[in-house]
Every structure is written in structure tokens, then in C-alpha cells.
Design a protein around this motif. Sequence first.
Motif, short mmCIF file in Angstrom:
data_model
loop_
_atom_site.label_atom_id
_atom_site.label_comp_id
_atom_site.label_asym_id
_atom_site.label_seq_id
_atom_site.Cartn_x
_atom_site.Cartn_y
_atom_site.Cartn_z
N ALA A 127 0.85 -1.19 0.00
CA ALA A 127 0.00 0.00 0.00
C ALA A 127 0.88 1.24 0.00
CB ALA A 127 -0.92 0.01 1.21
N THR A 128 0.46 2.24 -0.73
CA THR A 128 1.17 3.52 -0.77
C THR A 128 0.19 4.63 -0.43
OG1 THR A 128 2.79 2.79 -2.41
CG2 THR A 128 2.41 5.16 -2.23
N ILE A 129 0.57 5.46 0.53
CA ILE A 129 -0.22 6.63 0.91
C ILE A 129 0.35 7.85 0.21
CG2 ILE A 129 -1.03 8.06 2.82
CD1 ILE A 129 -0.62 5.73 4.69
N THR A 130 -0.48 8.59 -0.47
CA THR A 130 -0.03 9.84 -1.08
C THR A 130 -0.06 10.94 -0.02
OG1 THR A 130 -0.96 9.15 -3.20
CG2 THR A 130 -0.38 11.48 -2.95
N LEU A 131 1.06 11.64 0.10
CA LEU A 131 1.22 12.66 1.14
C LEU A 131 1.42 14.02 0.50
CD1 LEU A 131 3.88 10.66 3.21
CD2 LEU A 131 1.40 10.63 3.53
N THR A 132 1.15 15.04 1.27
CA THR A 132 1.48 16.40 0.85
C THR A 132 1.75 17.22 2.10
OG1 THR A 132 0.82 18.20 -0.64
CG2 THR A 132 -0.87 17.38 0.88
N ARG A 133 2.27 18.42 1.91
CA ARG A 133 2.59 19.29 3.04
C ARG A 133 1.60 20.46 3.08
NH1 ARG A 133 8.86 18.17 2.13
NH2 ARG A 133 9.03 16.49 3.66
N VAL A 134 1.09 20.72 4.27
CA VAL A 134 0.07 21.75 4.45
C VAL A 134 0.47 22.67 5.58
CG1 VAL A 134 -1.79 20.29 3.58
CG2 VAL A 134 -1.28 20.31 6.02
N GLN A 135 -0.15 23.86 5.62
CA GLN A 135 0.19 24.84 6.65
C GLN A 135 -0.43 24.48 8.00
OE1 GLN A 135 -1.09 28.55 4.94
NE2 GLN A 135 0.89 28.93 3.99
N ASN A 136 -1.66 23.98 7.98
CA ASN A 136 -2.34 23.61 9.24
C ASN A 136 -2.71 22.14 9.19
OD1 ASN A 136 -3.87 23.29 11.51
ND2 ASN A 136 -5.38 24.87 11.01
N PRO A 137 -1.90 21.28 9.82
CA PRO A 137 -2.12 19.83 9.72
C PRO A 137 -3.13 19.28 10.71
CG PRO A 137 -0.10 20.27 10.91
CD PRO A 137 -0.65 21.62 10.52
N LEU A 138 -3.77 20.12 11.54
CA LEU A 138 -4.61 19.63 12.63
C LEU A 138 -5.74 18.71 12.17
CD1 LEU A 138 -5.22 22.41 15.28
CD2 LEU A 138 -3.91 20.33 15.50
N GLN A 139 -6.36 19.03 11.03
CA GLN A 139 -7.56 18.30 10.64
C GLN A 139 -7.26 17.08 9.78
OE1 GLN A 139 -10.01 20.70 7.91
NE2 GLN A 139 -8.28 22.08 7.72
N TYR A 140 -5.96 16.76 9.61
CA TYR A 140 -5.59 15.64 8.76
C TYR A 140 -4.78 14.62 9.56
CZ TYR A 140 -6.55 19.34 5.37
OH TYR A 140 -7.12 20.36 4.67
N GLY A 141 -4.53 13.47 8.95
CA GLY A 141 -3.62 12.50 9.54
C GLY A 141 -2.20 12.86 9.16
N ILE A 142 -1.33 13.09 10.17
CA ILE A 142 0.04 13.50 9.89
C ILE A 142 0.96 12.28 9.85
CG2 ILE A 142 -0.25 15.82 10.80
CD1 ILE A 142 1.13 14.93 13.32
N VAL A 143 2.03 12.39 9.06
CA VAL A 143 2.86 11.24 8.74
C VAL A 143 4.33 11.62 8.78
CG1 VAL A 143 3.32 9.45 7.01
CG2 VAL A 143 1.02 10.37 7.23
N ILE A 144 5.17 10.71 9.26
CA ILE A 144 6.62 10.82 9.09
C ILE A 144 7.05 9.68 8.17
CG2 ILE A 144 8.85 10.47 10.22
CD1 ILE A 144 7.93 12.07 12.53
N VAL A 145 7.77 10.04 7.11
CA VAL A 145 8.20 9.06 6.11
C VAL A 145 9.72 9.09 6.03
CG1 VAL A 145 7.96 10.73 4.21
CG2 VAL A 145 7.86 8.28 3.73
N SER A 146 10.34 7.94 5.90
CA SER A 146 11.79 7.84 5.85
C SER A 146 12.32 8.27 4.49
CB SER A 146 12.23 6.40 6.14
OG SER A 146 11.81 5.53 5.10
#
Length: 821
Positions: A127-146
Motif C-alpha cells: 500500500a502507498t499513501i499519497t502525502l502532501t505538506r500543508v500549513q495547518n495539519p490539525l484536521q488531517y492524519g500527519i505522517v513521518i516518512v523515511s
Amino acid sequence: MKAVIMAGGFGTRMRPLTCNIPKPMVPVANKPIMEHIVRLLKAHHITEIVAILYYQPEIIQNYFDNGKKFGVNIEYVTAVEDLGTAGSVKNAAEYLDEPFIIISGDVLTDFNLSNIINFHQEKKALATITLTRVQNPLQYGIVIVSQDGKIERFLEKPGWGEVFSDTVNTGIYVLEPETFKYMPENKEFDFSKNFFPSLLEKNGALCGYIASGYWRDIGNLEEYRLAHYDILSGKVLIDIHSIKKDKSLWVGRGTELSDNVSLEHGVIIGNDCRIGEGARLVNTVIGDNCIIEGNSHISSSIIWDETFIALGCELNENVVASNVTIGRNAILEEGALISDGCKIGEHSVLRANVKVWPFKQVEAGATLSSSLIWGEKWGRSLFGTNGVVGLANMEITPEFAAKLGAACGASFSPNATLSVITSRDSHKVSRMINRALISGILSVGTNVWDLGALPMPVARYQAGTIGDQGGIHVRRASYDPRMLEIKFFNASGLDIPISKERSIEQLFFREDFRRAKTEETGVLSFPYRVIECYREGFLRAIDRPNMNKNLKIVIDYCFGSAATIFPSILGEFGLDVISLNAYLDPTKFISSPAKMNQSLKQLSNIVQTLGADIGFLLDQEAESVFLVDEKGDILPPEIAFAAVCQMIAQIVPEATVGTPINTTRIIDQILPNRVKRTKMTSRGICEEKEPFLVGDVNGGFIFPQFHQIFDGMFAVVKILELLSKTGKSLGCVAESIPPFFVSHQRVHCSWEMKGTVMRQLIEETTEKTVELIDGVKIHHGQDWILLLPDPDEASFHLYAESSSMEKAEALIGEYVGRIKQ
């Protein structure tokens, strides 16, 4: 490669726009949101599509049919129940016998889907999750990727203290068919809460691709407007069917523009419209078959199909749905919204943020200052660190409280046997607001047990005994008597979780919660034996035989409601007790640090004068307690907590202690390997139920064996029990605490930069030991610094500990510089 479009959402946060259509059919730039997704898939040669439907499925099926007119083939799977995101995809497994990409039908994006798919294939991921960077991450699921694209950690919809990155989950996934074996049949199962955590345990199975390009989750009305502004400013690449006249002007076929029409800063006009002479359109989208008569000024607005706007109207930052008629010289102020089929009379005024629900009529000349169902939006959000807080009878009014009570009551499942408890402090304004809350709760069919004026710990203790669905407590804020706090707690007496807060907020702002029928309204009751129940549980949790009855103590009740309960409990122990200010007086309110210090000095003098062994000062809600030793020395809360820990270390060798992440390392030295660090919020502290003691180093003590709540009254007796068992004086114990130096500073940081700052600090300190319990705690040998985003203000809190105050302040100075940079 096939595609799955998730198109089953109710769109509750988009109401009233979604009363008559499902959210994927809400128009963006004059086409349904979902059509933009279908065209994006087609552009990347993905033509086999499965659409998962649930709410009003026939509207979507009638519009897209088999997909042939869009150059794709669409199959439909309609769920009969809400199975969650992953469960809904599992329900469509028979159509998905090859790798597939999942995308929501209500996002706006121009991501390069081919790059995402290629990345997935190169990594050979499940499975691959598509990620992006946003200014206010509160309402989303936040991720750390290697660095090699593997997901290391993620957290669904965090609080600011948990924001360890600005990289978020976009809800776009690429999955292999083998993943279905990890999804249960016909069971609610969510990608973020259930599926991905299970894959995270399998090394290499879950990858993350950080996509560049535009992405916006159109989750609420504000995001809906912002998406259009981004389209008009060219930030997103999408197809616009109207004919492009220049770089920021699109005009549809058959549309007539009269003389002297002004079109500025990006305008889209649909097909077969008529724009009258002297009309001015700025940063606006107009749907098909609309008529805008002369001299009307429309700015930063979205107008749907078949709408008529008469002469001389003024619209600013509005959304107007289909088949609406707006009469001459009407004014719509910022944020006002009009739903389908409404008629707005001439010369009428709609105040800011008013919502008019479908098929309503506003008479000519009327001024509408509240929505036709309820009122306007209040504040940036309802809940803050201390619950719902506002100026008494100005921001928190009876009308507001009734609506809040209704939203709270509606957040529970209807059940004639379950109740919410309510309580308050003794002030008359708290009584007024409490009664308004009760009215709102009853109006949606939820029962209420009203406890009246009680200390907060007693009210929390009753939750679960009679308050099956939790409770609400109204009180004046300790820092400002003009402010009221409305605290919500669950059936265990703990603060309700953030998810519950957001559920109540959504109901409050959505304004369409249920109303009970006449015979189904809630029942108001007044329970008996509330104090007796608390007293019995209290006494059972104390080792009474080992209590030193020769102790002489002084207690200052600060005119709080504990004075009506605690003296009789203390009488059970045979102690020599001198009580101060032991009566209710709402006018004598400790509302500042200066008044608190004055009360503590008075207590100190009395302890010395009477030769007492110890002095206690309870705050007015009896949640916190402050200590004075036998010499009259006022113990700072940090020292008092450390002293209690010292006694526990001596008496209960195996006991553990919970304390927030910013507490001094001295606690770890007192209780080696027996300290559990917690978040700094009261909710995070109270969640710890295993330790013998949990403390917030601000005068709050929790003894979970009695209850997982701050209770100053129980803390008083428990501290006396510990002193009795050690045989030492409080002053003697406090003197044994080594010196420590913890510094604190607040630094400004804009909301949109908080997530970026957190991510970059983590990236720049990979060689150091880092803790992510609450904020980011970075260890420099024995020293440490904690960076914590403020949940309510545009700032960071910095805490540091070192061998001297100068070094602690220098460490803070270093990181203040990093944040500013």
C-alpha cells in the motif's frame, strides 16, 4: 490500474448546500467535484472506475451513468450500511482483481497520479499513501516518512501537541489486491484507524509518496470558497468548460455581457447567462443560466445554476445555491449562504455568516441577523484547552448555551434510560447558563440529572454513577471572573476526547440537530445522596488506621463549595482542623496570581501563629491544593509535588508516578524507572490510571486508586496519610529535594508555520534523543528543551532544564533563534 472513487459521504459539514445533493455533486467551477476527479483519472489513462456510493446514490448514477460520455467505464457499488473507508472498499473487492488507486470524490487536486503509481510499483509496496505538506495539519492524519519512502509513524487528526510534521495523508492510496486479506468482511473498518496501523507493523509493506502539486480537501464551507479562489488565481490545473477570454476570464457559450460590465481578478461565467449593464464581478464564479441585473456588485462569491440576482444587489464572500431569487438592492454580508430554492426579498439584509436553509423566504426589507434555524457562527472554534470559554452573558449567553446544550444532547444516541449530569459553581451567572444548557439538552430528548452547586471533583465522581452519558460543569474562570468555562466530561469523569468535542462543534455549526417531539423531550431530575456517595468512596480509599490524629492542620477553603462538603469528611479522622473562609461567597473570587499570593501569605502567618503542622489552600473548585509547611514556608507547586513523590518513594517502593513531559528530571531521580511522562493537557494527564500518583505540578494531584480526576480534597487527606506513615514533617521532606532549574518562555509563531517548524526541528536534531509525547522534547545530555505549540494561540511554549537557570535560559534562547529563523 483501476480506480476507486469514494463517493459515499453525507457532506454534513457542507450543509445546508448538501441537503438535496450528495457532497461529490457539489459544483466546483460549474462542474461536480467528482467530475474533476473522473477527468483527472482519464488524463492519466485510468479508465476503469468503481464508484462507492451510500448517500443519495441515484443522483450520482443519473449524472455519470456508465461513464461513457467522460471516456471511462464506471461500475457502482452501493453500501447498505456505513462500513468505514476500508470496509467500503472491501465490499467492492469483486471488481478489484488488479492494483488500484483510491481517491476521494470530494477533493480538488491536480497531482500527477502516474508518478504516484510508478512510485508504488518501484517500491513493491502493498500500500502507498499519497502525502502532501500543508500549513495547518490539525484536521488531517500527519505522517513521518523515511528517506527511502517507508512510513515510520502517523497519527490521525492530532492536537497541536502531537503535531510532529506538516506532512499529511491526502486520502489517495494505491493498493494491491492482496491487501483485502487484512480487511474483515461486513465490518466497520477504517484505513487510518485500523488498516494502516496493521500494515505499519509489516516492514516495507506501507510506503508514502510526497506529491507536489495542488490538493485541497473540500470538507467544509470555508474550504469550498477557498478552492474557488485558488482556481481563479491559477493555483490548480483543472478543465473549465467556459471559453477562456484571457488568463483569468472564462465566459460560457450563449452568455451575453452588456455594456460597462466590469470583470476583475478572475471570473468564470457559465453558459447562457445574462449580465446587466454596470454590473461588477470580482473573483467570482457564476453558474449556467443565471441572470445578474445591472449595477449589482458581486465579489469573491460562488453562484450556482439558475439563479436570478436583481438590480443593485451587493454580495461579498457568499455562496448562493441553485434556483435562488434575490430581490433588488438586497445586501449579503461576508459569509452569508443561501441554499436551493430560496427567495430573498428586495432591500433585505443578510448579516455576516447567516445561513438560509432550502426553500425559505425572507420578506422584503427584513434584516436577517441569525440563520432561519439557529444563529451565526461563534468564534474560531468552540472548544479550547479549558473547554468552551467566553465572556459571561456577552459571548456565552443563554441563547448560545441553549444551542450548545442541544448540540451536546444530540451528540448522544437517543435513549430514554440514559442521562447527562449538570453542575456549576455557586455564582448566579453560572446558574443562569447552567439552566439554559439544561433546556437545550432536554429539547433534543436527552434526560438531565442536575446536581446544582458542587465542587468539580464531586460532579466528575458522579459521572458513571448516574450520568451515563457524561456531564457538563459551568464555572467562572479562575484567571478572570468575567469569563465562564463550560467543561464537558465523559461517563468516567474525564474530559471528553477531542473527537467528541469536534462532534459537538459540527452539530453546533451545522445547526440541524434533531428536535424531540412533545412527549419525547428529556426529563429533568434532582438526585439525592450525591454527597453521601462521594463521601463513602472517599473514606474507603484512605488508610484510616494509620492516620496520625495528633496532626494540627489549617485549611483555607477560599469561599468555595468544598466548604459545604469537606469539613464533615475531615471530621471522620479526628484531626485538629482550623478552617478559614469556610463558607460560600461568590463575590470573593481569587482571580489573579497577586490575590492567590496574598491568600497564601495569610495562610502562612496563621500556620506559624497557631503552631500547626501543615497548611492547605484549596482553589475555589477544589481541584488544586497548595501547601504551607510547619515553618510557614509556602511550597512552590513543583517542590510540593516532588515532596509527595519523595514520601511515596519511601513508603510504596514499587509505586509509579505520572507527570507531564515538562516536569523536572528530579522526579526521575527520586523514583528511578518509575516515572510515566504524560501530555501537558489535563485530558492527557488524567488518562493515566496505572500510577499511584499523577500530578500536573500546578497544584493538581490525582490518585487513580480513588478516581482519575484532580481532587484537592482527596489530595489533602492522602498527603496527611503519607506524612503520618513517614513520621516526618513536610518541611523536612521538602528540604531533601535537590535544587533544579526549569525555565519557560513563549515565542510567537504563525498558525501556518507551526507544522513546518516542528518538522524541521525534528529533521535537524536526528542525532539527538527526541521524545514526541507532547510537542518535541530534545535532550542535550542531561539537559533538555521542550517545544510545544500553543493549541489556542499563534505561539510556541519553550521549556528547558539545566544545571543552572542561566544555562536553561541560554538553551531556550538558542531554540527561539531557530524558530524565528
